[in-house]
Design a protein around this motif. Sequence first.
Motif, PDB file in Angstrom:
ATOM      1  N   PHE A 197      -0.721  15.095 -21.853  1.00  9.03           N
ATOM      2  CA  PHE A 197      -0.115  14.407 -20.631  1.00  9.03           C
ATOM      3  C   PHE A 197      -0.050  12.399 -20.661  1.00  9.03           C
ATOM      4  O   PHE A 197       0.705  12.618 -19.696  1.00  9.03           O
ATOM      5  N   GLN A 257       3.437  10.312 -18.663  1.00 14.88           N
ATOM      6  CA  GLN A 257       3.822  11.239 -16.956  1.00 14.88           C
ATOM      7  C   GLN A 257       3.406  10.234 -16.321  1.00 14.88           C
ATOM      8  O   GLN A 257       3.198   9.896 -15.037  1.00 14.88           O
ATOM      9  N   GLY A 258       3.192   8.769 -16.831  1.00 12.15           N
ATOM     10  CA  GLY A 258       2.717   7.547 -15.483  1.00 12.15           C
ATOM     11  C   GLY A 258       1.048   7.896 -15.292  1.00 12.15           C
ATOM     12  O   GLY A 258       0.540   6.993 -14.151  1.00 12.15           O
ATOM     13  N   THR A 268      -7.378  -3.991 -26.415  1.00  6.50           N
ATOM     14  CA  THR A 268      -6.789  -2.612 -27.470  1.00  6.50           C
ATOM     15  C   THR A 268      -5.794  -2.975 -27.883  1.00  6.50           C
ATOM     16  O   THR A 268      -5.590  -4.269 -28.612  1.00  6.50           O
ATOM     17  N   MET A 279     -11.758   4.593 -29.191  1.00  4.27           N
ATOM     18  CA  MET A 279     -12.528   4.818 -28.121  1.00  4.27           C
ATOM     19  C   MET A 279     -14.098   4.409 -28.658  1.00  4.27           C
ATOM     20  O   MET A 279     -14.407   5.188 -29.950  1.00  4.27           O
ATOM     21  N   LYS A 313      -1.204   4.635 -16.883  1.00  2.67           N
ATOM     22  CA  LYS A 313      -0.437   3.460 -15.757  1.00  2.67           C
ATOM     23  C   LYS A 313      -1.061   4.002 -13.879  1.00  2.67           C
ATOM     24  O   LYS A 313      -1.784   2.301 -13.286  1.00  2.67           O
ATOM     25  N   ALA A 332       1.918  -3.647 -25.840  1.00  3.31           N
ATOM     26  CA  ALA A 332       2.645  -3.395 -24.470  1.00  3.31           C
ATOM     27  C   ALA A 332       2.863  -2.338 -23.712  1.00  3.31           C
ATOM     28  O   ALA A 332       3.495  -2.891 -22.483  1.00  3.31           O
ATOM     29  N   VAL A 376      -5.291   8.676 -21.744  1.00  2.00           N
ATOM     30  CA  VAL A 376      -5.085  10.185 -21.253  1.00  2.00           C
ATOM     31  C   VAL A 376      -5.218  10.799 -22.311  1.00  2.00           C
ATOM     32  O   VAL A 376      -4.433  10.078 -23.104  1.00  2.00           O
TER      33      VAL A 376
HETATM   34  C1  LIG Z   1      -2.202   3.778 -23.457  1.00  4.19           C
HETATM   35  C2  LIG Z   1      -2.206   4.919 -23.406  1.00  4.19           C
HETATM   36  C3  LIG Z   1      -3.672   5.348 -21.836  1.00  4.19           C
HETATM   37  C4  LIG Z   1      -0.827   5.168 -22.018  1.00  4.19           C
HETATM   38  O1  LIG Z   1      -0.659   6.223 -20.816  1.00  4.19           O
HETATM   39  P1  LIG Z   1       0.581   6.783 -20.798  1.00  4.19           P
HETATM   40  O2  LIG Z   1      -0.212   7.965 -18.948  1.00  4.19           O
HETATM   41  O3  LIG Z   1       0.788   7.571 -21.547  1.00  4.19           O
HETATM   42  O4  LIG Z   1       1.445   5.891 -20.232  1.00  4.19           O
HETATM   43  P2  LIG Z   1       2.424   5.498 -18.163  1.00  4.19           P
HETATM   44  O5  LIG Z   1       3.078   7.164 -18.631  1.00  4.19           O
HETATM   45  O6  LIG Z   1       1.052   5.496 -17.275  1.00  4.19           O
HETATM   46  O7  LIG Z   1       3.344   4.408 -19.137  1.00  4.19           O
HETATM   47  C5  LIG Z   1       3.260   3.108 -18.795  1.00  4.19           C
HETATM   48  C6  LIG Z   1       4.332   2.625 -19.139  1.00  4.19           C
HETATM   49  O8  LIG Z   1       3.743   2.106 -20.107  1.00  4.19           O
HETATM   50  C7  LIG Z   1       4.597   2.504 -21.664  1.00  4.19           C
HETATM   51  N1  LIG Z   1       3.769   2.612 -21.943  1.00  4.19           N
HETATM   52  C8  LIG Z   1       2.940   3.425 -22.853  1.00  4.19           C
HETATM   53  N2  LIG Z   1       2.777   3.712 -23.387  1.00  4.19           N
HETATM   54  C9  LIG Z   1       3.246   3.400 -24.167  1.00  4.19           C
HETATM   55  C10 LIG Z   1       2.954   2.291 -25.857  1.00  4.19           C
HETATM   56  N3  LIG Z   1       1.944   2.895 -26.478  1.00  4.19           N
HETATM   57  N4  LIG Z   1       3.770   1.606 -26.433  1.00  4.19           N
HETATM   58  C11 LIG Z   1       4.815   0.567 -24.786  1.00  4.19           C
HETATM   59  N5  LIG Z   1       5.106   1.125 -23.738  1.00  4.19           N
HETATM   60  C12 LIG Z   1       4.583   2.350 -24.023  1.00  4.19           C
HETATM   61  C13 LIG Z   1       5.672   3.421 -20.854  1.00  4.19           C
HETATM   62  O9  LIG Z   1       7.073   4.203 -21.351  1.00  4.19           O
HETATM   63  C14 LIG Z   1       6.300   3.262 -18.908  1.00  4.19           C
HETATM   64  O10 LIG Z   1       6.594   2.330 -19.007  1.00  4.19           O
HETATM   65  P3  LIG Z   1       7.653   2.635 -17.398  1.00  4.19           P
HETATM   66  O11 LIG Z   1       6.806   2.352 -16.822  1.00  4.19           O
HETATM   67  O12 LIG Z   1       8.594   1.174 -17.723  1.00  4.19           O
HETATM   68  O13 LIG Z   1       7.878   3.788 -17.058  1.00  4.19           O
HETATM   69  C15 LIG Z   1      -2.600   6.018 -24.152  1.00  4.19           C
HETATM   70  O14 LIG Z   1      -1.643   6.286 -24.675  1.00  4.19           O
HETATM   71  C16 LIG Z   1      -3.089   6.898 -24.686  1.00  4.19           C
HETATM   72  O15 LIG Z   1      -4.478   7.144 -23.366  1.00  4.19           O
HETATM   73  N6  LIG Z   1      -3.691   6.387 -26.054  1.00  4.19           N
HETATM   74  C17 LIG Z   1      -4.623   6.340 -26.036  1.00  4.19           C
HETATM   75  C18 LIG Z   1      -5.975   5.485 -25.885  1.00  4.19           C
HETATM   76  C19 LIG Z   1      -5.916   3.641 -25.374  1.00  4.19           C
HETATM   77  O16 LIG Z   1      -4.958   3.164 -26.660  1.00  4.19           O
HETATM   78  N7  LIG Z   1      -6.129   3.407 -24.482  1.00  4.19           N
HETATM   79  C20 LIG Z   1      -6.229   1.922 -24.378  1.00  4.19           C
HETATM   80  C21 LIG Z   1      -7.599   1.299 -24.954  1.00  4.19           C
HETATM   81  S1  LIG Z   1      -7.540  -0.456 -23.606  1.00  4.19           S
END
Ligand SMILES: CC(C)(COP(=O)(O)OP(=O)(O)OC[C@H]1O[C@@H](n2cnc3c(N)ncnc32)[C@H](O)[C@@H]1OP(=O)(O)O)[C@@H](O)C(=O)NCCC(=O)NCCS
Length: 155
Positions: free
Chosen positions: A50, A53-54, A79, A1, A57, A83, A46
């Motif tokens: 937490f 948990q979607g 990013t 970030m 998404k 995936a 997120v």
């Molecule tokens: C990336 C991030 C926002 C994902 O948030 P999250 O709430 O854990 O994701 P979700 O639970 O909504 O996942 C949605 C889908 O993506 C998949 N997924 C989530 N993180 C993943 C990862 N790192 N690699 C592969 N798949 C992933 C989940 O398994 C889920 O799949 P499904 O729909 O088939 O069940 C979170 O890990 C985060 O805050 N990361 C740090 C900050 C960051 O990198 N942000 C992106 C900057 S642009």
Amino acid sequence: MLFKSYAQLYEDLRDFAVYEKEGRVVGCCGLAIIWADLTEIRSLAVDDAFRGQGIGKRLTEWAVEEAHRLQIRRIMSLTYEQAFFEKLGFEVVNKDTLPLKVWSDCVKCPKRDGCDEIAMVRTLHDVPMIVMPTAAPTPKGVSIPVLESFAEVDD
Ligand SMILES: CC(C)(COP(=O)(O)OP(=O)(O)OC[C@H]1O[C@@H](n2cnc3c(N)ncnc32)[C@H](O)[C@@H]1OP(=O)(O)O)[C@@H](O)C(=O)NCCC(=O)NCCS
């Protein structure tokens, strides 16, 4: 970030959505307008406790709905979470295809001279293409010039 000052946070506040659980903010996402046909997902995060948990998404879907509402055809993200974004319909693109304006924030980033983020874009095919002014593409290598006085601000 990337670092954001309070001044920037207030300026950008209307770009943001947050996800609340039991009165507590556990996720956030911004959608910035970059160009006539391009928005950018920013500061998607997120809370560690937490994840999975979607919530990420749902926040990304909010950004897509917002781009739809604004009738802006492409949404990009810089990013490391390739995936995650692929699951949500984003595709990897060459950074050189993005307009120069995308890189205006890079001056504040410690990785500005060796950016390893992946550029990803989702196209909203049901939003019509528009005729628009051309935006300069990024220079090859994405190297952002930094003024010396800026780099030595602590002196
Ligand atoms: C990336 C991030 C926002 C994902 O948030 P999250 O709430 O854990 O994701 P979700 O639970 O909504 O996942 C949605 C889908 O993506 C998949 N997924 C989530 N993180 C993943 C990862 N790192 N690699 C592969 N798949 C992933 C989940 O398994 C889920 O799949 P499904 O729909 O088939 O069940 C979170 O890990 C985060 O805050 N990361 C740090 C900050 C960051 O990198 N942000 C992106 C900057 S642009």
